[in-house]
Enzyme design. Structure first.
Site, mmCIF file in Angstrom:
data_model
loop_
_atom_site.group_PDB
_atom_site.id
_atom_site.type_symbol
_atom_site.label_atom_id
_atom_site.label_comp_id
_atom_site.label_asym_id
_atom_site.label_seq_id
_atom_site.Cartn_x
_atom_site.Cartn_y
_atom_site.Cartn_z
ATOM 1 C CG HIS A 115 46.890 23.962 40.271
ATOM 2 N ND1 HIS A 115 46.279 23.579 41.450
ATOM 3 C CD2 HIS A 115 47.843 24.867 40.620
ATOM 4 C CE1 HIS A 115 46.831 24.203 42.464
ATOM 5 N NE2 HIS A 115 47.794 25.005 41.989
ATOM 6 C CD GLU A 148 48.680 34.626 41.330
ATOM 7 O OE1 GLU A 148 48.356 34.954 42.485
ATOM 8 O OE2 GLU A 148 49.445 33.685 41.092
#
Lengths: 427, 336
Positions: free
Chosen positions: B137, B68
């Protein structure tokens, strides 16, 4: 358990108060809200209402100084056994100096007439911001409202309900009471016996100016009524209490002799003073006085109290006079400027509700007029729309009547010249 | 049924609305590129990009390596040098890995270079709980980014808004962070055809009411609306404001509502403490609307713990409709 009655804190600097009079005797029943006792502090005197109902016992003797927050009596329930005075009762020391071992006044001292509460008694009133804003705009004292929210919080609905009940109840319930002596102002110059002037309801000392122009040869002393002009907004429980307050102010002037002039409500007060201070009154002038009959224009009184803008005040002011043209728009605006303080209006509403409940003159001074000894005159306009001039016809023969055609409730303004010349010849 | 009516009735899912917005942008502006992990052939972790790679090719719909930080860095660089990247995170939680690029580069570079450059970057963050994806998540981290001057942070709650706000974000010269609640992806709703924009920084009143204001974000808007429908027949008339943007926040819409109703509940999925609701509450308390409050402000936010895996616990740690009902009844009936 008996309920403790404590010495209330009625002004900021107060450490103790003296019990002057009990209105209820030992063993008698008192109902919540009734006058219970009178107190006197360094600065003020006031009547304290019972915060609860019950049978009075263990009342400290009149003349006793009691520190604030200390019990002055106990209220027992019907049938409740009355034993020894519960602990904590102030010692009976008539006119004793301050109790030595008394701690400094607590910051959280309770409000007047309150029975002792938990230590949160001095907390600010719980109220929501919206309720506070509504109260501020409506001229209502938030501290005087009982909240219905959690923990007694005052919410907008509580204030709105109060505002909906109308101005009389509103004022009676909710103006922010003050203490202190009445305002006294004096003219410059003049000699001889002073003239003491007492203005009417919803007016103030400045209203005397047109008449005073004709009385410059004498010292003029004007008294502002409680909740009027520069005087503090005292809680006025009755006409008698108001008279007591004004009479004390008059006594404090310490005059050997005075010409007393009163207008409307001030006339009733002047008559009341003359009734008990006859030797000190050189002459009495009653202008459209209250107290001589039941009729009065209650709508005008409450309308004036209620008016928060020149537009709503104007029509009522015009009713005070016969020739409406003398009440100009600028005069109304000026009058409204003097009434801009919502707390003043609320105090006057409360006073109107006490003195003229349901638009009726609750006080009857005709007997006082009958036994009056000083030289006296009544001045009245025959087009008075507030108090009927025919009340003047009740006067005994030795009281002079001066009845003016085409004049309303304010002869001292509407025909100041004629009234002035008349008074000048005799005062 | 004429063509006009058919257009008005057209419904898309939230995910389809995003895809349509990206399709329009890719077709109309060569500078627009999509970047992210598995957004190409795989179609994206939540199948939002779908088959766009087939239409526009891998130069414009670009799979990035599983980094990321690296991907976000490339996106910031591309934005600085003339492209308009739309960077997709698989889960908003992974923004933690890219914070350097988002917070220290994208948000600040315009300021640090005296306004000589800007970063026209759009980042998309699948967010929120309710999918059984547990602690790493399922978070709602929008307040983290809402705390950074230089970023715009939006939380569209409807298909129509997400398309319009994505297209508005592409017109914005500065980085816009779009938080998309994963539960919303399948939600269907009316979506106008063609290009349009929905203003960033403007809240929407989803339901007008007079008794209390609920300011909600993202999925919580729908929970608030469901609660409001229940409360209406009880005589509690709720105004539901969809905040839509948390930075910059639409102060006027919120304050005007509070002035009207005097009661405020903030409902948001992020952790309650130091969250979006804290900002809304403080904004009201600092404003003239304070004078209109007739009860304490209530915040309903996420619990002070990571999102649990157990489905019952997962539900319990974020505000649900019954929580909103309780709070609204307590407020309206003067119990708090």
């Amino acid at each position: 358990m008996p309920i403790e009655v404590i010495m209330p804190k009625v002004d900021m600097d107060m450490a103790k108060g003296k019990i002057v009079t009990w209105h209820v005797s030992e063993g008698d029943t008192v109902t919540k809200g009734e006058p219970l006792f009178d107190i006197e502090t360094d600065k003020a005197a006031m009547e304290v209402e019972a915060a609860d109902s019950g049978i009075l016992h263990h009342a400290v003797p009149e003349g006793t100084d009691v520190p604030i927050g200390k019990p002055v009596a106990w209220l027992y329930a019907e049938g409740e056994e009355v034993g020894d005075p519960p602990a904590g009762l102030a010692p009976a020391e008539p006119d004793a100096p301050a109790v030595k071992d008394d701690p400094a006044p607590r910051a959280d001292a309770p409000r007047p007439g309150a029975t002792r509460r938990e230590p949160d008694a001095g907390e600010k009133q719980r109220a929501t911001p919206r309720a506070r804003a509504l109260a501020r705009d409506g001229g209502v004292d938030i501290d005087a409202i009982a909240g219905t929210g959690p923990r007694g919080r005052v919410q907008a609905g509580d204030v709105a309900a109060l505002l909906d009940r109308g101005p009389a109840q509103l004022g009676a319930a909710t103006f922010r009471a003050e203490t202190g002596p009445l305002s006294v102002t004096r003219s410059k110059g003049g000699t001889g016996t002073p003239v003491v002037m007492i203005h009417g309801f919803a007016s103030d000392a400045t209203s005397w100016a047109p008449l005073e122009a004709h009385l410059k040869h004498r010292p003029v002393i004007r008294i502002d009524l409680p909740g009027h002009g520069k005087s503090p907004k005292l809680k006025v429980a009755s006409f008698a209490a108001l008279l007591q307050e004004v009479r004390r102010t008059f006594d404090d002037l310490n005059l050997d002799q005075a010409h007393l002039i009163g207008h409307s409500l001030g006339g009733a007060l002047a008559l009341g003073i003359a009734d008990t201070r006859a030797r000190g009154i050189a002459s009495l002038t009653l202008i459209a006085p209250a107290g001589l009959g039941p009729d009065i224009d209650g709508a005008a009184l409450s309308g004036i109290c209620r008016a928060s803008r020149a537009e709503s005040l104007g029509p009522w002011l015009r009713r005070l006079v016969a020739d409406e043209d003398i009440i100009t728009d600028s005069y109304v605006r000026l009058a409204m400027a003097g009434r801009s303080d919502p707390n003043l209006r609320a105090a006057q509403s409360a006073m109107a509700d006490t003195l003229f409940p349901d638009g009726v003159q609750a006080v009857d001074l005709r007997a006082a007029l009958d036994r009056l000894t000083p030289p006296a005159r009544i001045i009245w306009g025959k087009r008075d729309a507030i108090i009927p001039w025919r009340h003047a016809l009740r006067a005994p023969g030795r009281v002079a009547l001066h009845l003016f055609d085409g004049i309303g409730h304010m002869p001292q303004i509407e025909c100041a010249e004629e009234v002035g010349v008349l008074l000048r010849s005799q005062i | 049924m004429n063509a006009q009516t058919r257009t008005e009735m057209r419904e898309l899912s939230y995910a389809e609305a995003i895809r349509e917005a990206m399709d329009i942008a890719l077709a109309s502006d060569d500078r627009v590129i999509l970047m992210g992990e598995d957004i190409g052939v795989y179609g994206g972790a939540f199948q939002v990009t779908g088959d766009l790679v087939e239409k526009y090719g891998t130069d414009r719909v670009m799979d990035t390596p599983i980094s990321e930080l690296g991907g976000a860095g490339v996106a910031v660089g591309a934005a600085l040098t003339g492209l308009k990247p739309i960077f997709e995170f698989q889960f908003s939680d992974f923004a933690a890995l890219a914070m350097e690029q988002i917070v220290n580069q994208a948000a600040k570079v315009r300021y640090m270079l005296g306004g000589s450059v800007s970063v026209p970057l759009v980042m998309r963050f699948p967010a929120g709980s309710g999918t059984g994806a547990a602690a790493q998540h399922s978070q709602s981290i929008e307040a983290w980014l809402g705390h950074v001057p230089g970023l715009k942070v939006v939380q569209p709650s409807t298909p129509e808004d997400v398309k319009g706000m994505l297209l508005a974000a592409l017109e914005d010269p500065d980085p816009v962070m779009i938080f998309e609640h994963k539960i919303l992806y399948k939600m269907k709703g009316h979506v106008p055809e063609g290009h349009y924009t929905t203003p960033i920084g403007k809240a929407a009143i989803r339901r007008a009411g007079k008794d209390l204001t609920i300011v909600a974000t993202s999925l919580m808007v729908h929970k608030a609306l469901a609660a409001a429908e229940t409360l209406g027949p009880e005589g509690i008339d709720v105004e539901v404001i969809d905040l839509r943007t948390i930075r910059p926040m639409d102060r006027e819409t919120v304050l005007a509502s509070v002035r009207k109703t005097g009661r405020l509940i903030c409902v948001y999925e992020g952790v309650k403490t130091l969250g979006v609701g804290a900002e809304i509450s403080a904004m009201v308390a600092e404003s003239d609307a304070f004078d209109f409050l007739d009860a304490p402000i209530v915040r309903l936010g996420g619990a002070e713990c990571p999102i649990p895996y157990n489905p019952e616990l997962e539900k319990a740690v974020v505000p649900q409709v019954p929580d909103i009902l309780d709070a609204a009844r307590n407020l309206a009936e003067g119990r708090i």
